[in-house]
Design an enzyme around this catalytic site. Structure first.
Site, mmCIF file in Angstrom:
data_model
loop_
_atom_site.group_PDB
_atom_site.id
_atom_site.type_symbol
_atom_site.label_atom_id
_atom_site.label_comp_id
_atom_site.label_asym_id
_atom_site.label_seq_id
_atom_site.Cartn_x
_atom_site.Cartn_y
_atom_site.Cartn_z
ATOM 1 N N ASP A 258 0.824 -12.577 -11.312
ATOM 2 C CA ASP A 258 -0.227 -11.625 -10.944
ATOM 3 C C ASP A 258 -1.125 -12.172 -9.842
ATOM 4 O O ASP A 258 -2.042 -11.496 -9.393
ATOM 5 C CB ASP A 258 -1.070 -11.279 -12.180
ATOM 6 C CG ASP A 258 -2.020 -10.115 -11.944
ATOM 7 O OD1 ASP A 258 -1.629 -9.165 -11.240
ATOM 8 O OD2 ASP A 258 -3.156 -10.148 -12.454
ATOM 9 N N SER B 212 -5.333 -4.411 -10.550
ATOM 10 C CA SER B 212 -3.944 -4.179 -10.931
ATOM 11 C C SER B 212 -3.875 -2.999 -11.890
ATOM 12 O O SER B 212 -4.694 -2.879 -12.810
ATOM 13 C CB SER B 212 -3.351 -5.415 -11.609
ATOM 14 O OG SER B 212 -3.408 -6.541 -10.758
ATOM 15 N N GLN C 47 4.540 -4.426 -8.694
ATOM 16 C CA GLN C 47 3.193 -4.104 -9.150
ATOM 17 C C GLN C 47 2.602 -2.990 -8.293
ATOM 18 O O GLN C 47 2.821 -2.947 -7.081
ATOM 19 C CB GLN C 47 2.283 -5.335 -9.068
ATOM 20 C CG GLN C 47 0.877 -5.115 -9.585
ATOM 21 C CD GLN C 47 0.019 -6.361 -9.476
ATOM 22 O OE1 GLN C 47 -0.656 -6.581 -8.475
ATOM 23 N NE2 GLN C 47 0.054 -7.209 -10.506
#
Length: 289
Positions: free
Chosen positions: A204, A228, A278
Site C-alpha cells: 500500500d 485508498s 488499487q
C-alpha cells in the site's frame, strides 16, 4: 532485527480473543488515520491463522470503508466461507467503534504445479547503486517539498529507494510510471506467512501516488485529498520481504476523482513474485485538476 521492524512484527502478532476473533493495535506515530497497509496485513494474519500452514494465500481483495482510528484497537472477525480440497476462502471484517471500517476476502491454495509464464522485469537501477533515502534527499537539496522529505526520511520498517526523485522536484505531467525498490529494514524470521504479511503491508506504500504522475501532482500536495478505496494483491511465487523487491507501478486511468494504479513486484532475480491493483480517491480540494 531493528527495533522498528520488531515493532511491526509485534503489531502483526494479533491477540486472539475467541475462535475466529482477533484484536490488533496501531503504532503511536501521531497519524490521524491508521495506515491502510497495516489493516490489510493484520486482516491477512487473522485469516491465515484459521488456515493450515500448508495452504498459503494466493490472492486478497479488500475495501477500505472508513478511516481507522489509531488510538483504539481494531477487532478482526474472520468468517470461514469455504474449506475445499484444494482451495480455502476466508472473509475478514475489521471493526472499530461498533462499525466496519474494512472488509477483505482471501483465497488460499495448496501448492500445485502446472503451466508458468510471467512478464519481464523492467530495466531499473540496481538498488545497491542508489543512495539511502536520507542521503538521496540531502543530495536533492531545497527543491524537494517538505512533505516529501518528511515521508522518505522517516524511520520506518520498510526501506524505500525510489529509482528517481525527479517527479518530486519538477511539477510537470509525465508518463504515469514509476519504480521503487523496497524491503524490510532488517532480516525477518523464515516463516513465509510473515513475509506475506510484510509484503501486504508494504504493497500500500507509494502506489496511489502513481495515479498523479500524469498530472504533475503527488499525494503530498496540499490541494489533493487522497485515500485508498480498494486494494487487491496476488502472490505468484515464494519470496523474501527482507530482500530487495522492485515495485514497478503504472496508472492506466484516472476519472471521477479516482485514480487506478497497478503494481508488479519482482525479486532481484527478475521473478514476478506478486501483482497489485488499487483504486483511490484523488479529489482536488479546490478547482485545481
Amino acid at each position: 532485527m531493528t527495533g522498528i521492524v520488531a515493532e511491526l512484527l509485534d503489531i502483526l502478532d494479533l491477540e486472539r480473543l475467541e475462535v475466529d476473533l482477533f484484536r490488533g493495535v496501531s503504532p503511536n506515530l501521531g497519524w490521524p488515520r491508521v495506515f491502510g497497509g497495516q489493516v490489510v496485513a493484520q486482516a491477512l494474519v487473522a485469516a491465515t491463522r484459521t488456515v493450515p500452514s500448508t495452504r498459503p494465500p494466493h490472492s486478497l481483495h479488500a475495501y477500505f470503508l472508513l478511516g481507522g482510528d489509531p488510538k483504539v484497537p481494531i477487532v478482526y472477525e474472520v468468517e470461514r466461507i469455504r474449506d475445499g480440497r484444494s482451495f480455502t476462502t476466508r472473509r475478514v471484517k475489521a471493526i472499530q467503534h461498533g462499525r466496519a471500517i474494512f472488509a477483505m476476502s482471501i483465497s488460499y491454495q495448496d501448492h500445485e504445479g502446472g503451466h508458468a509464464h510471467q512478464a519481464s522485469m523492467p530495466d531499473a537501477p540496481d538498488p545497491d547503486t542508489l543512495p539511502d533515502t536520507r542521503a538521496l534527499l540531502a543530495a536533492g537539496g531545497p527543491g524537494i517539498p517538505a512533505a516529501v522529505a518528511a515521508y522518505f526520511a522517516r524511520e520506518r520498517p520498510i526501506e524505500l529507494k525510489p529509482a528517481s526523485i525527479k517527479r518530486y522536484l519538477v511539477r510537470e505531467p509525465r508518463e504515469p510510471r514509476c519504480q521503487v525498490w523496497l524491503r524490510a529494514a532488517s532480516p525477518l524470521p523464515d516463516d513465509p506467512a510473515i513475509h506475506q504479511a510484510v509484503l501486504a503491508y508494504a504493497s500500500d506504500m507509494t502506489l496511489l501516488d502513481a495515479t498523479l504522475i500524469a498530472h504533475g501532482r503527488t499525494v503530498f500536495d496540499p490541494e489533493i485529498q487522497s485515500a485508498s478505496l480498494d486494494h487487491a494483491l496476488w502472490f505468484h511465487r515464494p519470496f523474501r520481504a527482507d530482500d530487495w523487491l522492485l515495485y514497478a507501478q503504472d496508472s492506466p486511468n484516472a476519472a471521477g476523482a479516482r485514480g487506478f494504479a497497478r503494481g508488479q513486484i519482482f525479486n532481484r532475480a527478475g521473478e514476478l513474485v506478486a501483482s497489485v491493483a488499487q483504486e483511490g480517491l484523488i479529489r482536488p480540494r479546490s478547482g485545481d485538476a
